[in-house]
Design a protein around this motif. Structure first.
Motif, PDB file in Angstrom:
ATOM      1  N   PHE A  12       1.099  -1.160  -0.011  1.00  0.00           N
ATOM      2  CA  PHE A  12      -0.009   0.006   0.069  1.00  0.00           C
ATOM      3  C   PHE A  12       0.889   1.247  -0.061  1.00  0.00           C
ATOM      4  O   PHE A  12       2.133   1.085   0.465  1.00  0.00           O
ATOM      5  CB  PHE A  12      -0.897  -0.205   1.059  1.00  0.00           C
ATOM      6  N   GLY A  13       0.292   2.448  -0.332  1.00  0.00           N
ATOM      7  CA  GLY A  13       1.125   3.591  -0.252  1.00  0.00           C
ATOM      8  C   GLY A  13       1.749   4.283  -1.320  1.00  0.00           C
ATOM      9  O   GLY A  13       1.535   3.864  -2.368  1.00  0.00           O
ATOM     10  N   CYS A  14       2.785   4.913  -1.061  1.00  0.00           N
ATOM     11  CA  CYS A  14       3.724   5.574  -2.102  1.00  0.00           C
ATOM     12  C   CYS A  14       4.661   4.669  -2.926  1.00  0.00           C
ATOM     13  O   CYS A  14       4.875   3.575  -2.472  1.00  0.00           O
ATOM     14  CB  CYS A  14       4.323   6.635  -1.596  1.00  0.00           C
ATOM     15  N   ASN A  17       7.242   3.023  -0.781  1.00  0.00           N
ATOM     16  CA  ASN A  17       6.890   1.835  -0.326  1.00  0.00           C
ATOM     17  C   ASN A  17       6.802   0.751  -1.559  1.00  0.00           C
ATOM     18  O   ASN A  17       7.179  -0.462  -1.192  1.00  0.00           O
ATOM     19  CB  ASN A  17       5.336   1.917   0.317  1.00  0.00           C
ATOM     20  N   THR A  49       2.347  -1.587   4.641  1.00  0.00           N
ATOM     21  CA  THR A  49       1.516  -0.638   4.917  1.00  0.00           C
ATOM     22  C   THR A  49       1.669   0.854   4.909  1.00  0.00           C
ATOM     23  O   THR A  49       2.935   1.191   4.783  1.00  0.00           O
ATOM     24  CB  THR A  49       0.899  -0.984   6.218  1.00  0.00           C
ATOM     25  N   CYS A  50       0.683   1.605   4.485  1.00  0.00           N
ATOM     26  CA  CYS A  50       0.821   3.069   4.360  1.00  0.00           C
ATOM     27  C   CYS A  50      -0.120   3.789   5.693  1.00  0.00           C
ATOM     28  O   CYS A  50      -1.085   3.072   5.992  1.00  0.00           O
ATOM     29  CB  CYS A  50       0.233   3.439   3.217  1.00  0.00           C
ATOM     30  N   SER A  51       0.254   4.875   6.294  1.00  0.00           N
ATOM     31  CA  SER A  51      -0.251   5.408   7.261  1.00  0.00           C
ATOM     32  C   SER A  51      -0.767   7.072   6.924  1.00  0.00           C
ATOM     33  O   SER A  51      -0.900   7.866   7.926  1.00  0.00           O
ATOM     34  CB  SER A  51       0.129   5.267   8.751  1.00  0.00           C
ATOM     35  N   ILE A  52      -0.672   7.287   5.791  1.00  0.00           N
ATOM     36  CA  ILE A  52      -0.334   8.851   5.390  1.00  0.00           C
ATOM     37  C   ILE A  52      -1.884   9.427   5.770  1.00  0.00           C
ATOM     38  O   ILE A  52      -1.864  10.763   6.281  1.00  0.00           O
ATOM     39  CB  ILE A  52      -0.004   8.994   4.111  1.00  0.00           C
ATOM     40  N   CYS A  82       4.835   1.567   7.195  1.00  0.00           N
ATOM     41  CA  CYS A  82       4.509   2.922   8.030  1.00  0.00           C
ATOM     42  C   CYS A  82       3.406   2.602   9.290  1.00  0.00           C
ATOM     43  O   CYS A  82       3.862   3.306  10.167  1.00  0.00           O
ATOM     44  CB  CYS A  82       3.911   4.082   7.148  1.00  0.00           C
ATOM     45  N   VAL A 165       2.716  12.043   9.059  1.00  0.00           N
ATOM     46  CA  VAL A 165       3.311  11.121   9.915  1.00  0.00           C
ATOM     47  C   VAL A 165       4.674  10.760   9.629  1.00  0.00           C
ATOM     48  O   VAL A 165       5.283   9.966  10.209  1.00  0.00           O
ATOM     49  CB  VAL A 165       2.110   9.943   9.894  1.00  0.00           C
ATOM     50  N   VAL A 166       4.977  10.894   8.288  1.00  0.00           N
ATOM     51  CA  VAL A 166       6.018  10.494   7.665  1.00  0.00           C
ATOM     52  C   VAL A 166       7.655  10.486   8.829  1.00  0.00           C
ATOM     53  O   VAL A 166       8.195   9.639   8.746  1.00  0.00           O
ATOM     54  CB  VAL A 166       6.571  10.962   6.419  1.00  0.00           C
ATOM     55  N   THR A 169       7.292   7.480  10.675  1.00  0.00           N
ATOM     56  CA  THR A 169       7.151   6.134  10.488  1.00  0.00           C
ATOM     57  C   THR A 169       8.545   5.931   9.578  1.00  0.00           C
ATOM     58  O   THR A 169       8.771   4.786   9.389  1.00  0.00           O
ATOM     59  CB  THR A 169       6.061   6.114   9.581  1.00  0.00           C
ATOM     60  N   ARG A 170       9.144   7.014   9.108  1.00  0.00           N
ATOM     61  CA  ARG A 170      10.220   6.564   8.259  1.00  0.00           C
ATOM     62  C   ARG A 170      11.557   6.917   8.915  1.00  0.00           C
ATOM     63  O   ARG A 170      12.633   6.847   8.018  1.00  0.00           O
ATOM     64  CB  ARG A 170       9.905   7.154   6.759  1.00  0.00           C
ATOM     65  N   GLN A 201      11.255  11.033   0.185  1.00  0.00           N
ATOM     66  CA  GLN A 201      10.061  11.818   0.635  1.00  0.00           C
ATOM     67  C   GLN A 201      10.405  12.995   0.075  1.00  0.00           C
ATOM     68  O   GLN A 201       9.353  13.832  -0.148  1.00  0.00           O
ATOM     69  CB  GLN A 201      10.106  11.701   2.258  1.00  0.00           C
TER      70      GLN A 201
END
Ligand code: SAH
Ligand code: SF4
Ligand code: F3S
Length: 439
Positions: A12-14, A17, A49-52, A82, A165-166, A169-170, A201
């Motif tokens: 999922f996500g960018c 990811n 996973t992604c949590s943006i 994330c 959140v980045v 998370t990163r 990012q």
């Protein structure tokens, strides 16, 4: 414990990811695992996973729930990416059948974590404390994209925008050495790739730890590698956007004529509350450099509507900025409160209905701008790289150097392969795509 060594991975996500997954797949294969395409066939199931935005963590738990029954068959679950970093050990509480939780800054330790998993350990964590200086480079990268070779040149983020959140998370911002980036680029050219996309990012915040090359100099060096036909880079941060980036795009034809420069808001007041560290005027000055280039550089952006305290007037300034810049694409998002972020204490004052209305106004306005922008290509002959086919319509799908989608008809009996380049005359335009015929 699982008996075999097969894995299923879902991402999922960018794009970062997506590319991390390519590296995770490569690492797993190197450890003797084989990838399968359905959950039921796998011994190990990984969710990157992604949590943006939105209720990202909820979506992950729902997904895990759907497949929980597979645990009884001896399958193992890993949550990475994330949401893994954000939720940490809480994941084991909510989904006890998960055995591994790891954020991206710990992927270097994957072989060791896999060995522990195979030894029957559960509750294995790889969580970052924003301390690591290391990046996740792997020569085992298993490239899944048939025409675009991704290269991460900078990981993490130190900018801490109020809504994002980045940074949590990163991990902290860390760049790769430019020699190693160039070496990887040459390696993928040898594999047959002609398009590379640099990822970060904030890709232009790149600071060569070797001190050898600036970001613009790295772009030039990459663009000059024999065999490279297209170099893309995303995402650029306005704060670190320097004039030499425009100069190098003008000077090196293999660098694509496209810059993605997220503005987030057209109101300096909101930008200050977002902690973006630039004003509307400062942003527009960068845009004026790009517009003054010799090449026609396509511009795209990201916008958040409904940030806490955004008044109708602030929003109006964002719409006005679209009119001024005339972007080729806008990715608009409704503000979504995220865990750990400073904006969480600001009252999310704007109703979801109002956010939706603002988003719609923004996208409607942008559609009109794009209609005009895309229409300017009518009759133009442009180089298109093939990405696939649309059998229903008998069309080949691809992209221009500016990253615009181009669908074209092809006279020959065999459809051109993904990654091949063709000259196409544009015969029709839409606000989001161009239609043409191979010449
Ligand atoms: N580093 C890039 C953006 C990365 S995140 C930059 O600073 O420009 C991708 C996009 O998601 C952002 O540009 C922003 O528009 C959107 N986004 C991030 N956090 C969000 C949130 N909490 N709510 C809504 N959109 C968000
Ligand atoms: Fe998020 Fe801001 Fe970092 Fe972009 S610069 S990743 S929006 S904190
Ligand atoms: Fe999502 Fe993490 Fe990318 S939050 S957008 S996967 S950096």
């Amino acid at each position: 414990m699982a008996t075999g060594k097969t894995f299923y991975i879902e991402t999922f996500g960018c794009q970062m990811n997506a590319h991390d997954s390519e590296k995770v797949i490569g690492t797993l294969e190197q450890q003797g695992y084989a990838q399968v395409q359905v959950e039921e066939d796998a011994d190990l199931l990984l969710y990157n996973t992604c949590s943006i935005r939105d209720k990202a963590e909820q979506k992950v738990f729902n997904r895990l729930n759907d497949y929980k029954k597979l645990h009884k068959l001896g399958k193992r679950f890993a949550v990475i990416g994330c949401v893994a970093q954000q939720e940490g050990e809480k994941i084991f509480e909510r989904a006890p059948y998960v055995s591994l939780v790891a954020g991206s800054a710990s992927y270097r330790k994957l072989p060791e974590m896999l060995a522990r998993l195979e030894a029957g350990e559960t509750r294995i964590t790889g969580l970052d404390d924003r301390q690591t200086d290391l990046t996740f480079e792997t020569e085992f990268t298993s490239r899944q994209n048939p025409y675009r070779g991704y290269i991460t040149i900078i990981e993490g983020c130190d900018k801490f925008c109020a809504y994002c959140v980045v940074p949590y998370t990163r991990g902290k911002e860390r760049s790769r050495g430019s020699d190693s980036v160039l070496e990887e680029a040459r390696r993928i050219v040898d594999l047959g790739y002609t398009e590379i996309q640099l990822l970060g990012q904030n890709v232009n915040s790149f600071r060569d730890p070797q001190g050898k090359r600036s970001f613009a100099e790295l772009l030039a060096a990459l663009g000059e590698i024999p065999g490279i036909r297209r170099v893309r880079f995303t995402t650029s941060h306005p704060r670190d956007f320097t004039r030499d980036i425009v100069e190098v795009i003008d000077a090196v034809p293999t660098l694509c004529d496209h810059v993605h420069l997220p503005v987030q808001s057209g109101s300096s007041r909101i930008l200050r509350m977002m902690a973006r560290e630039y004003t509307r005027e400062w942003y527009l000055e960068r845009i004026s450099w790009i517009k003054a280039a010799k090449r026609n550089i396509a511009l795209t952006t990201d916008i958040i509507v409904g940030f806490p305290g955004e008044t109708p007037n602030d929003f109006e300034q964002t719409v006005d900025l679209l009119n001024e810049v005339q972007y080729d694409a806008v990715f608009g998002f409704k503000y979504s409160p995220r865990p750990n972020t400073p904006a969480l204490v600001m009252i999310d004052s704007i109703s979801d209905v109002e956010k939706s209305t603002r988003l719609q106004v923004l996208l409607d306005r942008q559609r009109e701008i794009q209609r005009v922008n895309y229409d300017k290509h009518l009759g133009e002959i442009m180089e298109v790289m093939v990405e696939g086919t649309n059998p229903g319509r008998g069309q080949i799908t691809g992209r221009s150097s500016q990253n615009k989608p181009v669908n074209f008809t092809w006279g020959g009996p065999i459809a051109p392969a993904p990654g091949s380049y063709h000259r196409v005359r544009v015969t029709k335009t839409f606000p989001n795509s161009l239609v043409g015929e191979a010449v």
